[in-house]
Design a protein around this motif. Structure first.
Motif, PDB file in Angstrom:
ATOM      1  N   LYS A   6      73.960 -20.593 -83.954  1.00 34.83           N
ATOM      2  CA  LYS A   6      72.773 -19.814 -83.610  1.00 34.83           C
ATOM      3  C   LYS A   6      72.480 -18.814 -84.716  1.00 34.83           C
ATOM      4  CE  LYS A   6      74.385 -18.190 -79.683  1.00 34.83           C
ATOM      5  NZ  LYS A   6      74.469 -17.519 -78.376  1.00 34.83           N
ATOM      6  N   GLY A   7      71.225 -18.494 -84.869  1.00 39.13           N
ATOM      7  CA  GLY A   7      70.815 -17.487 -85.832  1.00 39.13           C
ATOM      8  C   GLY A   7      70.240 -16.282 -85.123  1.00 39.13           C
ATOM      9  N   LYS A   8      70.599 -15.093 -85.599  1.00 36.02           N
ATOM     10  CA  LYS A   8      70.067 -13.855 -85.041  1.00 36.02           C
ATOM     11  C   LYS A   8      69.432 -13.098 -86.211  1.00 36.02           C
ATOM     12  CE  LYS A   8      71.654  -9.803 -82.503  1.00 36.02           C
ATOM     13  NZ  LYS A   8      72.843  -9.124 -81.994  1.00 36.02           N
ATOM     14  N   LEU A  10      67.536 -14.398 -88.293  1.00 41.61           N
ATOM     15  CA  LEU A  10      67.364 -15.320 -89.407  1.00 41.61           C
ATOM     16  C   LEU A  10      67.241 -16.741 -88.887  1.00 41.61           C
ATOM     17  CD1 LEU A  10      70.050 -17.020 -91.135  1.00 41.61           C
ATOM     18  CD2 LEU A  10      70.993 -15.052 -90.001  1.00 41.61           C
ATOM     19  N   GLU A  11      66.613 -17.569 -89.684  1.00 39.72           N
ATOM     20  CA  GLU A  11      66.479 -18.992 -89.384  1.00 39.72           C
ATOM     21  C   GLU A  11      67.635 -19.713 -90.072  1.00 39.72           C
ATOM     22  OE1 GLU A  11      64.894 -22.241 -87.588  1.00 39.72           O
ATOM     23  OE2 GLU A  11      64.011 -20.235 -87.448  1.00 39.72           O
ATOM     24  N   VAL A  12      68.420 -20.467 -89.305  1.00 33.85           N
ATOM     25  CA  VAL A  12      69.574 -21.176 -89.861  1.00 33.85           C
ATOM     26  C   VAL A  12      69.081 -22.446 -90.552  1.00 33.85           C
ATOM     27  CG1 VAL A  12      71.791 -22.269 -89.341  1.00 33.85           C
ATOM     28  CG2 VAL A  12      71.063 -20.268 -88.032  1.00 33.85           C
ATOM     29  N   SER A  13      69.294 -22.507 -91.849  1.00 32.40           N
ATOM     30  CA  SER A  13      68.845 -23.685 -92.618  1.00 32.40           C
ATOM     31  C   SER A  13      69.785 -24.862 -92.362  1.00 32.40           C
ATOM     32  CB  SER A  13      68.816 -23.357 -94.108  1.00 32.40           C
ATOM     33  OG  SER A  13      70.131 -23.174 -94.583  1.00 32.40           O
ATOM     34  N   ASP A  14      69.300 -26.055 -92.675  1.00 26.53           N
ATOM     35  CA  ASP A  14      70.118 -27.256 -92.495  1.00 26.53           C
ATOM     36  C   ASP A  14      71.362 -27.220 -93.379  1.00 26.53           C
ATOM     37  OD1 ASP A  14      68.470 -28.314 -90.567  1.00 26.53           O
ATOM     38  OD2 ASP A  14      67.289 -29.503 -91.988  1.00 26.53           O
ATOM     39  N   VAL A  33      82.972 -24.332 -79.766  1.00 28.51           N
ATOM     40  CA  VAL A  33      82.845 -23.231 -80.712  1.00 28.51           C
ATOM     41  C   VAL A  33      81.386 -22.781 -80.729  1.00 28.51           C
ATOM     42  CG1 VAL A  33      83.069 -22.503 -83.120  1.00 28.51           C
ATOM     43  CG2 VAL A  33      84.679 -24.169 -82.178  1.00 28.51           C
ATOM     44  N   GLU A  34      81.191 -21.486 -80.602  1.00 23.80           N
ATOM     45  CA  GLU A  34      79.849 -20.905 -80.714  1.00 23.80           C
ATOM     46  C   GLU A  34      79.849 -20.012 -81.943  1.00 23.80           C
ATOM     47  OE1 GLU A  34      77.704 -17.479 -78.373  1.00 23.80           O
ATOM     48  OE2 GLU A  34      77.699 -19.330 -77.194  1.00 23.80           O
ATOM     49  N   LEU A  35      78.995 -20.321 -82.902  1.00 24.06           N
ATOM     50  CA  LEU A  35      78.903 -19.579 -84.149  1.00 24.06           C
ATOM     51  C   LEU A  35      77.547 -18.894 -84.203  1.00 24.06           C
ATOM     52  CD1 LEU A  35      80.018 -18.921 -87.004  1.00 24.06           C
ATOM     53  CD2 LEU A  35      78.926 -21.034 -87.771  1.00 24.06           C
ATOM     54  N   GLU A  36      77.577 -17.590 -84.390  1.00 20.41           N
ATOM     55  CA  GLU A  36      76.334 -16.828 -84.503  1.00 20.41           C
ATOM     56  C   GLU A  36      76.259 -16.239 -85.897  1.00 20.41           C
ATOM     57  OE1 GLU A  36      74.871 -12.797 -82.611  1.00 20.41           O
ATOM     58  OE2 GLU A  36      74.674 -14.448 -81.187  1.00 20.41           O
ATOM     59  N   LEU A  37      75.175 -16.534 -86.593  1.00 16.19           N
ATOM     60  CA  LEU A  37      74.950 -16.034 -87.939  1.00 16.19           C
ATOM     61  C   LEU A  37      73.824 -15.017 -87.887  1.00 16.19           C
ATOM     62  CD1 LEU A  37      74.983 -19.505 -89.739  1.00 16.19           C
ATOM     63  CD2 LEU A  37      76.912 -17.957 -89.384  1.00 16.19           C
ATOM     64  N   CYS A  38      74.028 -13.897 -88.545  1.00 17.56           N
ATOM     65  CA  CYS A  38      72.960 -12.890 -88.542  1.00 17.56           C
ATOM     66  C   CYS A  38      72.989 -12.082 -89.829  1.00 17.56           C
ATOM     67  CB  CYS A  38      73.059 -11.984 -87.315  1.00 17.56           C
ATOM     68  SG  CYS A  38      74.454 -10.882 -87.296  1.00 17.56           S
ATOM     69  N   ALA A  51      78.968 -13.591 -89.923  1.00 23.93           N
ATOM     70  CA  ALA A  51      79.309 -14.795 -89.164  1.00 23.93           C
ATOM     71  C   ALA A  51      80.263 -14.363 -88.053  1.00 23.93           C
ATOM     72  CB  ALA A  51      79.969 -15.832 -90.060  1.00 23.93           C
ATOM     73  N   GLU A  52      79.914 -14.710 -86.834  1.00 25.97           N
ATOM     74  CA  GLU A  52      80.705 -14.317 -85.665  1.00 25.97           C
ATOM     75  C   GLU A  52      80.925 -15.562 -84.819  1.00 25.97           C
ATOM     76  OE1 GLU A  52      80.399 -10.648 -82.497  1.00 25.97           O
ATOM     77  OE2 GLU A  52      78.844 -10.931 -83.980  1.00 25.97           O
ATOM     78  N   ALA A  53      82.169 -15.804 -84.399  1.00 27.73           N
ATOM     79  CA  ALA A  53      82.471 -17.026 -83.655  1.00 27.73           C
ATOM     80  C   ALA A  53      83.287 -16.720 -82.413  1.00 27.73           C
ATOM     81  CB  ALA A  53      83.227 -18.014 -84.530  1.00 27.73           C
ATOM     82  N   THR A  54      83.039 -17.525 -81.392  1.00 19.05           N
ATOM     83  CA  THR A  54      83.846 -17.536 -80.181  1.00 19.05           C
ATOM     84  C   THR A  54      84.332 -18.966 -80.017  1.00 19.05           C
ATOM     85  OG1 THR A  54      82.446 -15.838 -79.196  1.00 19.05           O
ATOM     86  CG2 THR A  54      83.884 -17.061 -77.709  1.00 19.05           C
ATOM     87  N   VAL A  55      85.650 -19.125 -79.856  1.00 21.25           N
ATOM     88  CA  VAL A  55      86.258 -20.447 -79.727  1.00 21.25           C
ATOM     89  C   VAL A  55      86.942 -20.518 -78.365  1.00 21.25           C
ATOM     90  CG1 VAL A  55      87.893 -22.089 -80.714  1.00 21.25           C
ATOM     91  CG2 VAL A  55      86.663 -20.516 -82.211  1.00 21.25           C
TER      92      VAL A  55
END
Length: 175
Positions: A6-8, A10-14, A33-38, A51-55
């Protein structure tokens, strides 16, 4: 492994999504895994790529957060941190299992022998009066799995802890 990127702010590019999938693929044993990029804008630091992740695993839920000036570097640091957490958990679990299966040299388990736990660290701190909600915030700030505090309503020492399902638990003494 299921990975959600997910992007916060920002738009996550391919290309970043593929890079994250490649790096997070090293965590193959995990189920989700949930990865949040901001992008954080900090006045003292120009831009922080976070980069923040919850596993979610069969055991504990692992969380990590890394920030740098480059998103790929943040993802790299985050992956390393999560791999260290996984290795720590596996080592801890195998130590527990080997301790539980150990048979004393006498051949059979003796009930007269008591094993004394090895306390490796003692910590003291002021137990401040606060509400359970404030204690949850403190728990998140210190990054531990539990937090001890004095309940401002009952004036008793309570413990707030993080549950495996993502919620919080409160332990209160019985009166």
């Amino acid at each position: 492994m299921r990975l959600q990127v997910k992007g916060k702010n920002l738009e996550v590019s391919d290309s970043i999504r593929r890079y994250a999938e490649e790096k997070m693929g090293k965590l193959h044993a995990q189920t989700q895994v949930e990865l949040e990029l901001c992008v954080e804008r900090n006045p003292s630091i120009a831009l922080n790529q976070v980069a923040e992740a919850t596993v979610w695993t069969k055991g504990p839920t692992l969380r990590a957060r890394e920030a740098s000036k480059d998103m790929k570097a943040s993802i790299d640091q985050l992956t390393l941190k999560l791999l260290r957490q996984i290795e720590h958990y596996r080592a801890k679990r195998s130590r527990r299992q080997s301790r539980g299966n150990a048979i004393p040299s006498g051949g059979s388990m003796s009930t007269d022998e008591e094993t004394v736990p090895n306390i490796v660290k003692t910590k003291q701190f002021a137990v401040k009066p606060m509400s359970a909600e404030e204690a949850v915030l403190q728990l998140e700030l210190v990054g531990h799995d539990f937090f001890m505090f004095r309940n401002e309503d009952s004036d008793e020492v309570n413990v707030i802890y993080r549950r495996r399902d993502g919620g919080y638990g409160l332990i209160e003494p019985q009166t």
